[in-house]
Design a protein around this motif. Structure first.
Motif, short mmCIF file in Angstrom:
data_model
loop_
_atom_site.label_atom_id
_atom_site.label_comp_id
_atom_site.label_asym_id
_atom_site.label_seq_id
_atom_site.Cartn_x
_atom_site.Cartn_y
_atom_site.Cartn_z
N ILE A 1 -14.25 -21.58 11.83
CA ILE A 1 -15.41 -21.19 11.01
C ILE A 1 -15.79 -22.31 10.06
N LEU A 2 -14.80 -22.91 9.41
CA LEU A 2 -15.06 -23.97 8.44
C LEU A 2 -15.72 -25.17 9.09
N GLN A 3 -15.22 -25.58 10.24
CA GLN A 3 -15.81 -26.71 10.95
C GLN A 3 -17.25 -26.43 11.36
N ALA A 4 -17.47 -25.25 11.95
CA ALA A 4 -18.83 -24.90 12.39
C ALA A 4 -19.79 -24.82 11.21
N ALA A 5 -19.35 -24.24 10.11
CA ALA A 5 -20.21 -24.10 8.94
C ALA A 5 -20.59 -25.46 8.36
N ILE A 6 -19.64 -26.38 8.29
CA ILE A 6 -19.92 -27.71 7.74
C ILE A 6 -20.90 -28.47 8.62
N ILE A 7 -20.72 -28.41 9.93
CA ILE A 7 -21.60 -29.14 10.84
C ILE A 7 -23.02 -28.55 10.80
N ILE A 8 -23.14 -27.24 10.83
CA ILE A 8 -24.46 -26.61 10.77
C ILE A 8 -25.14 -26.92 9.43
N THR A 9 -24.38 -26.88 8.34
CA THR A 9 -24.94 -27.21 7.03
C THR A 9 -25.42 -28.65 7.00
N ALA A 10 -24.63 -29.56 7.55
CA ALA A 10 -25.02 -30.98 7.58
C ALA A 10 -26.30 -31.17 8.38
N PHE A 11 -26.42 -30.45 9.50
CA PHE A 11 -27.62 -30.56 10.31
C PHE A 11 -28.84 -30.07 9.53
N MET A 12 -28.71 -28.97 8.79
CA MET A 12 -29.84 -28.45 8.02
C MET A 12 -30.22 -29.40 6.90
N VAL A 13 -29.23 -30.02 6.25
CA VAL A 13 -29.52 -30.98 5.19
C VAL A 13 -30.27 -32.18 5.74
N ILE B 1 -30.27 -39.98 13.18
CA ILE B 1 -29.45 -38.78 12.99
C ILE B 1 -28.17 -38.86 13.81
N VAL B 2 -28.25 -39.49 15.00
CA VAL B 2 -27.12 -39.49 15.93
C VAL B 2 -25.86 -40.08 15.31
N PRO B 3 -25.89 -41.31 14.76
CA PRO B 3 -24.63 -41.83 14.17
C PRO B 3 -24.16 -41.03 12.97
N VAL B 4 -25.10 -40.46 12.20
CA VAL B 4 -24.71 -39.64 11.04
C VAL B 4 -23.93 -38.41 11.50
N LEU B 5 -24.47 -37.72 12.50
CA LEU B 5 -23.78 -36.53 13.01
C LEU B 5 -22.44 -36.89 13.65
N PHE B 6 -22.39 -38.06 14.28
CA PHE B 6 -21.12 -38.51 14.88
C PHE B 6 -20.06 -38.68 13.81
N ILE B 7 -20.42 -39.31 12.70
CA ILE B 7 -19.47 -39.52 11.60
C ILE B 7 -19.04 -38.18 11.00
N ILE B 8 -20.01 -37.28 10.85
CA ILE B 8 -19.71 -35.96 10.26
C ILE B 8 -18.74 -35.19 11.16
N THR B 9 -18.98 -35.21 12.47
CA THR B 9 -18.10 -34.48 13.38
C THR B 9 -16.68 -35.06 13.36
N PHE B 10 -16.57 -36.38 13.22
CA PHE B 10 -15.24 -36.98 13.15
C PHE B 10 -14.51 -36.54 11.88
#
Length: 303
Positions: free
Chosen positions: A272-284, A12-21
């Motif tokens: 808001i958009l950034q936070a929503a995308i990251i939280i959605t990605a984490f749930m997925v 999960i770690v590298p995936v979340l890193f790419i998403i945050t970038f």
């Protein structure tokens, strides 16, 4: 099992890193964030002051590491529209989105499982053709059109269910049917094809030759072995429901992440958009991990 779970968590770690970038870069793709926050006639001094306050006058990599440091502390920035921390606003909408997503998946499962099995066990019959044709029609109908038709028929004409909003279970019915119909159509076709393949296996023919009832052969032996692709599509579709309910939530004024993202895009509220995308990605990611674990429960042979 523990090693498997730890391995999944490390992935999960590298995936979340790419998403945050990618999310960080969205700010610059959308335009100058400072100009979005201020009126068009704002003086240059005010623009420069806000840019310095937000740290946007720093080099790009410095901004990124500052952004990541804030994220690790749970700081997603403040919404200039609501004047509140963006994470708090997003987390307030998460329960509504999950409620709608899982109720829609429940509707899809209740419809798809019996229809798919009946279609497979009645191959090339009138019932099979009817179910297959209905699944094609359900997949072809746009969500927004189906939602509007349900509102006109069941909310406006007969007044059985509320038109919009979130409240009791009655508010869930129309949006759940709207989102669940297309998923049920796809799941029905997948269950049918999986069941047809399983029903031709030798162990199913052997079970029938031993005099085991057709009900036990179909639902105990065949259906369980046909579940793996069904679980896969359910995980993918649940992820789609969590992250892609923009149209349905807008049609029914459902106060979830989808509606919040639409409002953030229209208002150019990047926090808001950034936070929503990251939280959605984490749930997925979490939903896909649950599906991987469920594979091993259904079929212990999977390693």
């Amino acid at each position: 099992m523990k090693k498997y779970i730890l391995k999944q968590l490390f992935q999960i770690v590298p995936v979340l890193f790419i998403i945050t970038f990618i999310v960080f870069c969205l700010v610059y793709v959308a335009g100058d964030p400072v100009s979005m926050m201020l009126p068009l006639d704002a003086p240059p001094e005010q623009i420069a002051s806000l840019r310095a306050k937000l740290g946007l006058d720093q080099p790009l990599m410095v901004q990124y590491f500052t952004y990541m440091g804030n994220l690790l502390q749970g700081d997603f920035g403040n919404s200039f529209r609501y004047s509140q921390p963006a994470l708090e606003i997003v987390l307030e909408r998460v329960p509504a989105t999950l409620e709608l997503a899982f109720s829609s998946m429940l509707v899809a499962t209740v419809l798809a499982v019996p229809l798919g099995i009946w279609s497979a066990t009645s191959r090339n019959s009138a019932l099979d053709l009817l179910i297959t044709g209905g699944s094609v029609l359900g997949k072809a109908m746009p969500n927004f059109w189906l939602g509007i038709m349900l509102i006109l028929l069941l909310a406006v004409t007969f007044r059985v269910f509320p038109v919009s909003g979130r409240g009791g279970w009655q508010h869930l019915v129309l949006p759940s049917i709207t989102m669940g119909t297309a998923i049920a159509a796809e799941m029905t076709r997948l269950i049918r094809s999986s069941m047809l393949e399983i029903l031709e296996q030798d162990y199913v023919k052997t079970a029938r030759s031993k005099g085991i009832s057709s009900f036990l052969v179909v639902y105990k032996h065949a259906f369980r072995n046909a579940l793996i692709p069904v679980i896969t599509i359910m995980a993918l579709q649940t992820s789609h429901l969590v992250g892609g309910a923009l149209i349905t939530e807008s049609v029914f004024a459902w106060p979830g992440l989808g509606q919040l993202i639409v409002q953030a895009v229209n208002g150019r509220d990047m926090a808001i958009l950034q936070a929503a995308i990251i939280i959605t990605a984490f749930m997925v990611i979490a939903i896909n991990m649950m599906a991987d674990l469920l594979y091993r429960v259904v079929d212990p042979r999977i390693q």
